[in-house]
Motif scaffolding. Sequence first.
Motif, PDB file in Angstrom:
ATOM      1  N   TRP A 133      36.836  43.592  42.693  1.00 50.47           N
ATOM      2  CA  TRP A 133      36.775  43.829  41.247  1.00 50.47           C
ATOM      3  C   TRP A 133      35.567  43.145  40.615  1.00 50.47           C
ATOM      4  O   TRP A 133      35.242  41.997  40.938  1.00 50.47           O
TER       5      TRP A 133
ATOM      6  N   GLN B 206      36.440  48.637  39.830  1.00 50.86           N
ATOM      7  CA  GLN B 206      36.942  48.363  41.173  1.00 50.86           C
ATOM      8  C   GLN B 206      36.138  49.146  42.186  1.00 50.86           C
ATOM      9  O   GLN B 206      35.931  50.352  42.032  1.00 50.86           O
ATOM     10  N   LYS B 207      35.700  48.464  43.225  1.00 48.99           N
ATOM     11  CA  LYS B 207      34.864  49.083  44.248  1.00 48.99           C
ATOM     12  C   LYS B 207      35.702  50.019  45.125  1.00 48.99           C
ATOM     13  O   LYS B 207      36.823  49.688  45.494  1.00 48.99           O
TER      14      LYS B 207
ATOM     15  N   ALA C 268      34.296  42.335  36.623  1.00 43.62           N
ATOM     16  CA  ALA C 268      34.722  42.354  35.223  1.00 43.62           C
ATOM     17  C   ALA C 268      33.710  41.585  34.393  1.00 43.62           C
ATOM     18  O   ALA C 268      33.337  40.462  34.738  1.00 43.62           O
TER      19      ALA C 268
ATOM     20  N   VAL D 253      42.321  43.199  34.949  1.00 43.56           N
ATOM     21  CA  VAL D 253      41.966  43.187  36.371  1.00 43.56           C
ATOM     22  C   VAL D 253      43.250  43.245  37.191  1.00 43.56           C
ATOM     23  O   VAL D 253      44.160  42.441  36.992  1.00 43.56           O
TER      24      VAL D 253
ATOM     25  N   VAL E  79      35.616  46.746  33.338  1.00 44.10           N
ATOM     26  CA  VAL E  79      36.300  46.339  34.567  1.00 44.10           C
ATOM     27  C   VAL E  79      36.098  47.466  35.571  1.00 44.10           C
ATOM     28  O   VAL E  79      36.399  48.623  35.277  1.00 44.10           O
TER      29      VAL E  79
ATOM     30  N   ALA F 280      43.633  42.707  40.484  1.00 46.31           N
ATOM     31  CA  ALA F 280      43.540  42.037  41.780  1.00 46.31           C
ATOM     32  C   ALA F 280      44.845  41.334  42.126  1.00 46.31           C
ATOM     33  O   ALA F 280      45.444  40.656  41.279  1.00 46.31           O
TER      34      ALA F 280
ATOM     35  N   MET G 120      36.562  39.236  43.691  1.00 42.02           N
ATOM     36  CA  MET G 120      36.392  39.428  42.255  1.00 42.02           C
ATOM     37  C   MET G 120      35.214  38.608  41.773  1.00 42.02           C
ATOM     38  O   MET G 120      35.013  37.473  42.208  1.00 42.02           O
TER      39      MET G 120
END
Length: 256
Positions: free
Chosen positions: A127, A255-256, A129, A29, A253, A31, A98
Motif C-alpha cells: 500500500w 494498492q499495488k 498512502a 488503508v 491510497v 493492510a 506500506m
Amino acid sequence: MSRDIWDPVTYAVYADERSRPFVELISRVGAVNPDYVVDAGCGSGELTLELAKRWPDATIEGFDSSPAMIIKARQLETSARFAVADVTTWRPDRPMDMIVSNAVLQWVPEHRDVLEHWMEGLAPGGWLAFQVPGNFDAPSHVAIREVCASRTWCDKLGDLTRGNPVGDAVHYLDLLHHGGAQVDAWETTYVHVLQGENPVLDWVSGTALRPMLDRLDPDEQRQFTADLAGPLAEAYPATSYGTPFPFRRIFVVAQK
C-alpha cells in the motif's frame, strides 16, 4: 535546501489540526498484518506512533530530511526507527508492505517520479498512502506570493514564490492507475477554527513561510511577517468564536 529550516516547536502549534488528515488517510488503508511500514517525511514522529499502534507487530521506520525533527522523533518512547534521509534519494532495503507520506510531497517538484519509485519498492499487494495540501490558490498563498513579489521583498524573496506544485485527485488517480495500482483518491476541505490574534500567520509560519524566514535575518523576519499580517487578517477575518480557516487537502491510497 542547505540548512535545516524546520522548527518542531513552531510546527507543533497546530498539531491536532495537522494530525486529523493523517488519521483519516491511514483509516482507508486495508493492510492486514504488514511486516514493514515506512513513514516518509515523518517530522517529529508523533504521527508515526499511530502506525505503531495500528500495526504493533510491524517494523516501523520513519525518515525526514530535517535533523531537528529526527532528534525530536528519537526522544519518543517507541520501537519505531528514525533516520535522516531525503525523499528523492531514499530507497528501502527490502520490499515495503506500506509507505505513507503526510503533507510532504508538495515540497518535492519531482514527486511524481518519487511515487513511481515508491510503488516499485512495494511488495505485491503493498500500500501507498499520501496526502498533500491543495490550497495553493487560497487567499493565504496569494497573499504570500504578493508580499514576496512586492518592491520591498522581490529581490530577496521573489524567486521563492511558486504556483501550484501538486495535482488534483483525478491527476493522481490517473497517474497511479496507469502504473497498475488500484487507487482511491479524494479531496476534503477542512474548516479549522483557529484562535489567537493572527492565527493564520502563525499557521503559515510553521509551513509555507519556512523557506522565506530561513533566508531572512531576525529583523527582516519581523518586518516580513508584519507586512504579511495585515493581508492575512483581512483575508481571514476573526469572529466571536475564532478565525475560520478553510484548508483543502488531496488524499490518495493505492494498492499495488
